[in-house]
Design a protein around this motif. Sequence first.
Motif, PDB file in Angstrom:
ATOM      1  N   TYR A  62       4.748   2.734  -5.705  1.00  0.00           N
ATOM      2  CA  TYR A  62       4.253   1.484  -5.111  1.00  0.00           C
ATOM      3  C   TYR A  62       4.178   1.623  -3.599  1.00  0.00           C
ATOM      4  CZ  TYR A  62       3.950  -3.564  -4.126  1.00  0.00           C
ATOM      5  OH  TYR A  62       3.549  -4.801  -3.703  1.00  0.00           O
ATOM      6  N   GLY A  64       3.254  -0.705  -0.024  1.00  0.00           N
ATOM      7  CA  GLY A  64       3.039  -2.044   0.504  1.00  0.00           C
ATOM      8  C   GLY A  64       2.912  -2.039   2.014  1.00  0.00           C
ATOM      9  N   THR A  98       5.836  -9.241  -5.395  1.00  0.00           N
ATOM     10  CA  THR A  98       5.060  -8.712  -6.508  1.00  0.00           C
ATOM     11  C   THR A  98       5.688  -7.433  -7.056  1.00  0.00           C
ATOM     12  OG1 THR A  98       2.822  -8.146  -7.237  1.00  0.00           O
ATOM     13  CG2 THR A  98       3.475  -7.365  -5.071  1.00  0.00           C
ATOM     14  N   LEU A  99       6.403  -6.681  -6.201  1.00  0.00           N
ATOM     15  CA  LEU A  99       7.107  -5.499  -6.686  1.00  0.00           C
ATOM     16  C   LEU A  99       8.202  -5.897  -7.664  1.00  0.00           C
ATOM     17  CD1 LEU A  99       7.815  -2.488  -6.694  1.00  0.00           C
ATOM     18  CD2 LEU A  99       9.240  -2.915  -4.668  1.00  0.00           C
ATOM     19  N   THR A 102       6.633  -7.079 -10.969  1.00  0.00           N
ATOM     20  CA  THR A 102       6.136  -5.975 -11.786  1.00  0.00           C
ATOM     21  C   THR A 102       7.277  -5.178 -12.397  1.00  0.00           C
ATOM     22  OG1 THR A 102       4.116  -5.833 -10.471  1.00  0.00           O
ATOM     23  CG2 THR A 102       4.730  -3.882 -11.735  1.00  0.00           C
ATOM     24  N   GLU A 156      -3.986   0.566   4.214  1.00  0.00           N
ATOM     25  CA  GLU A 156      -3.468   0.304   2.864  1.00  0.00           C
ATOM     26  C   GLU A 156      -4.428   0.696   1.739  1.00  0.00           C
ATOM     27  OE1 GLU A 156      -1.292  -3.329   0.443  1.00  0.00           O
ATOM     28  OE2 GLU A 156      -2.885  -3.792   1.877  1.00  0.00           O
ATOM     29  N   ILE A 160      -3.427   3.696  -1.023  1.00  0.00           N
ATOM     30  CA  ILE A 160      -3.205   3.372  -2.437  1.00  0.00           C
ATOM     31  C   ILE A 160      -4.134   4.184  -3.324  1.00  0.00           C
ATOM     32  CG2 ILE A 160      -3.517   1.538  -4.158  1.00  0.00           C
ATOM     33  CD1 ILE A 160      -2.386  -0.412  -2.074  1.00  0.00           C
ATOM     34  N   ASN A 168       0.800  -0.747  -8.110  1.00  0.00           N
ATOM     35  CA  ASN A 168       0.053  -1.664  -7.245  1.00  0.00           C
ATOM     36  C   ASN A 168      -1.042  -2.382  -8.030  1.00  0.00           C
ATOM     37  OD1 ASN A 168       1.173   0.294  -5.007  1.00  0.00           O
ATOM     38  ND2 ASN A 168       0.334  -1.488  -3.927  1.00  0.00           N
ATOM     39  N   ASP A 170      -3.368  -4.899  -5.975  1.00  0.00           N
ATOM     40  CA  ASP A 170      -4.436  -4.955  -4.974  1.00  0.00           C
ATOM     41  C   ASP A 170      -4.932  -3.553  -4.621  1.00  0.00           C
ATOM     42  OD1 ASP A 170      -4.163  -7.673  -4.922  1.00  0.00           O
ATOM     43  OD2 ASP A 170      -3.044  -7.750  -3.032  1.00  0.00           O
ATOM     44  N   ASN A 172      -6.378  -1.397  -6.325  1.00  0.00           N
ATOM     45  CA  ASN A 172      -5.984  -0.351  -7.276  1.00  0.00           C
ATOM     46  C   ASN A 172      -6.686  -0.459  -8.620  1.00  0.00           C
ATOM     47  OD1 ASN A 172      -4.379   1.984  -7.489  1.00  0.00           O
ATOM     48  ND2 ASN A 172      -2.774   0.909  -8.618  1.00  0.00           N
ATOM     49  N   TYR A 178      -3.912   0.316 -14.219  1.00  0.00           N
ATOM     50  CA  TYR A 178      -4.176  -1.027 -13.700  1.00  0.00           C
ATOM     51  C   TYR A 178      -4.327  -2.076 -14.805  1.00  0.00           C
ATOM     52  CZ  TYR A 178      -6.843  -4.764 -11.359  1.00  0.00           C
ATOM     53  OH  TYR A 178      -7.302  -5.971 -10.892  1.00  0.00           O
TER      54      TYR A 178
END
Length: 200
Positions: A62, A64, A98-99, A102, A156, A160, A168, A170, A172, A178
């Motif tokens: 991940y 960020g 969000t991490l 998830t 970013e 990614i 991730n 966004d 991704n 995904y």
Amino acid sequence: MSSIADVDALLRPATVHTRASVLSRPSSVPAKPGLYAWYFDEAPPGVSVSDCHVTEHGALLYVGISPGRPPANGKAPSRQNLRTRIRYHCRGNAAGSTLRLTLGCHLAAKLGIVLTRVGSGDRLTFTPTGEALLSEWMAKHARVATLEHSAPWELEPAVINAVRVPLNIDHNSEHAYYPVNRALRAEHKAGARARSIWTP
């Protein structure tokens, strides 16, 4: 800095931060804008690391940034930085990270935690007990590397896509994991909204 060639500090970090060092005072994480990369020595259930960037610190799952891109509507930009954001990932909850959301969805069965409506019912977390268990798991298995950058949102998307991080959302959508990640999160959110609001 303008290309992923400049992010060696994330891909081959000389220093990684543990949960304890992040939360210590003074914190080991700089109070500066930049990017961060989370490495895990144990992948969450269902997550393959076969295509991931791997170092002695584990697999990079991940990436960020903090702060995010400044608002285009003239509102004041975020005052967050690497230290405040990473501290929240380490001790906050799924509603604001969000991490954590998830990871918690992937680890729900393993840790015995359940995504739940809290407060007025709009916020979803794993409740204090579940969030504490998630924090313990992160303390054991997660390490984070940082890179200071004055405009991290500029790097970013390229980072990614280049390092192929499975967790991730966004930037991704081309990653093979995904749709699985999105579906798992949606399943847990739907289950939470179908259950009653948690009360202490």
